[in-house]
Design a protein around this motif. Structure first.
Motif, short mmCIF file in Angstrom:
data_model
loop_
_atom_site.label_atom_id
_atom_site.label_comp_id
_atom_site.label_asym_id
_atom_site.label_seq_id
_atom_site.Cartn_x
_atom_site.Cartn_y
_atom_site.Cartn_z
N UNK A 47 0.84 -1.20 0.00
CA UNK A 47 0.00 0.00 0.00
C UNK A 47 0.87 1.25 0.00
N UNK A 48 0.54 2.19 -0.88
CA UNK A 48 1.24 3.47 -0.96
C UNK A 48 0.39 4.63 -0.44
N UNK A 49 -0.92 4.53 -0.58
CA UNK A 49 -1.80 5.64 -0.22
C UNK A 49 -3.15 5.08 0.22
N UNK A 50 -3.82 5.80 1.11
CA UNK A 50 -5.15 5.41 1.58
C UNK A 50 -6.18 6.45 1.16
N UNK A 51 -7.40 5.98 0.91
CA UNK A 51 -8.54 6.86 0.66
C UNK A 51 -9.58 6.56 1.72
N UNK A 52 -9.97 7.58 2.48
CA UNK A 52 -11.01 7.45 3.50
C UNK A 52 -12.28 8.10 2.96
N UNK A 53 -13.36 7.33 2.90
CA UNK A 53 -14.62 7.87 2.38
C UNK A 53 -15.78 7.29 3.18
N UNK A 54 -16.98 7.33 2.60
CA UNK A 54 -18.17 6.97 3.35
C UNK A 54 -19.07 6.05 2.55
N UNK A 55 -19.92 5.31 3.28
CA UNK A 55 -21.05 4.64 2.66
C UNK A 55 -22.28 5.54 2.86
N UNK A 56 -23.16 5.59 1.87
CA UNK A 56 -24.35 6.41 2.00
C UNK A 56 -24.15 7.83 1.52
N UNK A 57 -25.01 8.73 1.98
CA UNK A 57 -25.06 10.07 1.41
C UNK A 57 -24.22 11.11 2.14
N UNK A 58 -23.58 10.74 3.25
CA UNK A 58 -22.81 11.73 4.00
C UNK A 58 -21.55 11.09 4.56
N UNK A 59 -20.48 11.88 4.67
CA UNK A 59 -19.23 11.35 5.22
C UNK A 59 -19.41 10.98 6.68
N UNK A 60 -19.81 11.93 7.53
CA UNK A 60 -19.99 11.63 8.95
C UNK A 60 -20.77 12.74 9.62
N UNK A 61 -21.81 12.35 10.37
CA UNK A 61 -22.67 13.31 11.05
C UNK A 61 -22.18 13.66 12.45
N UNK A 62 -20.96 13.23 12.81
CA UNK A 62 -20.46 13.50 14.16
C UNK A 62 -20.90 12.40 15.12
N UNK A 201 -9.47 9.92 -7.15
CA UNK A 201 -8.79 8.79 -7.78
C UNK A 201 -7.55 9.25 -8.54
N UNK A 202 -7.65 10.38 -9.22
CA UNK A 202 -6.50 10.89 -9.98
C UNK A 202 -5.35 11.24 -9.05
N UNK A 203 -5.65 11.88 -7.92
CA UNK A 203 -4.60 12.22 -6.97
C UNK A 203 -3.99 10.98 -6.35
N UNK A 204 -4.84 10.02 -5.98
CA UNK A 204 -4.32 8.79 -5.37
C UNK A 204 -3.42 8.03 -6.34
N UNK A 205 -3.84 7.97 -7.61
CA UNK A 205 -3.03 7.26 -8.61
C UNK A 205 -1.69 7.95 -8.81
N UNK A 206 -1.69 9.27 -8.82
CA UNK A 206 -0.45 10.02 -8.99
C UNK A 206 0.51 9.75 -7.82
N UNK A 207 -0.01 9.78 -6.61
CA UNK A 207 0.82 9.55 -5.43
C UNK A 207 1.27 8.10 -5.33
N UNK A 208 0.43 7.17 -5.79
CA UNK A 208 0.76 5.75 -5.67
C UNK A 208 1.96 5.35 -6.50
N UNK A 209 2.35 6.19 -7.44
CA UNK A 209 3.53 5.88 -8.26
C UNK A 209 4.84 6.28 -7.58
N UNK A 210 4.75 6.91 -6.42
CA UNK A 210 5.93 7.34 -5.67
C UNK A 210 6.32 6.22 -4.69
N UNK A 211 7.61 5.93 -4.51
CA UNK A 211 8.00 4.91 -3.53
C UNK A 211 7.48 5.23 -2.13
N UNK A 212 7.13 4.18 -1.41
CA UNK A 212 6.58 4.35 -0.06
C UNK A 212 7.54 5.13 0.82
N UNK A 213 8.86 4.84 0.73
CA UNK A 213 9.80 5.52 1.62
C UNK A 213 9.86 7.01 1.34
N UNK A 214 9.75 7.40 0.07
CA UNK A 214 9.72 8.83 -0.26
C UNK A 214 8.49 9.51 0.32
#
Length: 288
Positions: A47-62, A201-214
């Motif tokens: 794994x090089x990068x993580x994406x945190x998102x939600x199920x349903x219509x809202x990220x988080x109601x607190x 997705x575009x940002x994650x893909x761009x970052x995923x091409x960078x070595x993990x240590x970098x």
């Protein structure tokens, strides 16, 4: 159904808040499950990068106010104790949650947060602990409990915005749109709602091409610049104050009002400024 879903997709780990029936509201288990998912991705060499998102219509109601505010017994006692209250008991509970929210920040690998709908109250704490935040332009973010019954324990508002803009939001409890959040510098980018998935997705893909240590070295250097300012000290103070807000006369009145009329009505009165929480009665129209 698990409250947090984990999926490995090549070099990307996908972590999903998964309580859509309550707009991914936070209960006792969710913070720990979030931290576990982040740690799992961080320990996976693929794994090089993580994406945190939600199920349903809202990220988080607190925090789940049906559980914590409206109920007179059970979960509500975790955040509102019988008086006199024990500040250390409260601090221990909320500090665990604060540190779990900070898991994306502490991870060696970058974490992107994707906000559909809204990320409010404790949900904004989770989002703002990520390395980059993307929002739909019409999505909303805010910390409404700043009006009564809360203090953002991660303190990320001030670290992202600076003092004056953080005060503008904390003194009012206002929500702002994704477009406003980008303009203020709170988040990295707001895009039309229909384009949000593609942008992340575009940002994650761009970052995923960078070595993990970098990636890890860049993140550690940048985070150190923030941590050197004493962020943990600020978070400890904020976590103590969060407990005080819930056990102040006004905080206890908010809890009692939630039990009497339901949390939705109590929140409406709080957020519209129509209730006097000191006297626990409607605010005169001239003072609204």
């Amino acid at each position: 159904m698990p409250k947090n879903l984990y999926e490995k997709d090549g070099r990307i780990a996908r972590i999903t808040l998964n309580r859509p029936e309550v707009m991914n509201a936070i209960d006792d288990e969710m913070p720990g499950l979030l931290a576990q998912a982040v740690e799992q991705a961080d320990a996976d060499p693929d794994i090089h990068v993580m994406i945190l998102s939600r199920a349903g219509r809202a990220f988080c109601a607190g925090y789940d106010l049906t559980y914590y505010a409206q109920a007179s017994t059970g979960g509500g006692n975790q955040v509102t104790q019988p008086m006199p209250w024990d500040p250390i008991k409260d601090y221990a509970f909320m500090w665990r949650n604060t540190q779990a929210f900070m898991a994306p920040w502490r991870a060696l690998k970058p974490v992107l947060c994707k906000i559909h709908g809204f990320a409010v109250a404790g949900g904004s704490d989770i989002a703002l602990c990520c390395d980059m935040v993307f929002m739909g332009e019409s999505a909303e973010i805010g910390y409404m409990p700043a009006r009564v019954w809360g203090c953002p324990t991660t303190a990320m508002w001030v670290y992202r915005l600076g003092a004056e803009r953080a005060k503008r939001l904390m003194f009012t409890g206002d929500k702002i749109t994704g477009r406003e959040a980008e303009d203020m510098g709170l988040i990295l980018k707001a895009v039309p709602d229909a384009d949000l998935d593609d942008a992340v997705e575009a940002m994650a893909a761009r970052m995923a091409s960078v070595p993990v240590n970098q990636l890890a070295m860049q993140k550690m250097v940048i985070n150190q610049a923030i941590e050197a300012t004493g962020i943990m000290n600020t978070q400890r103070l904020a976590t103590v104050f969060d407990g005080i807000t819930r056990h102040s006369p006004e905080g206890l009145n908010f809890k009692a009002r939630s039990e009497a009329v339901g949390w939705k009505q109590a929140v409406k009165e709080r957020d519209t400024g129509t209730w006097d929480w000191t006297l626990n009665q409607p605010l005169p129209p001239s003072n609204r």
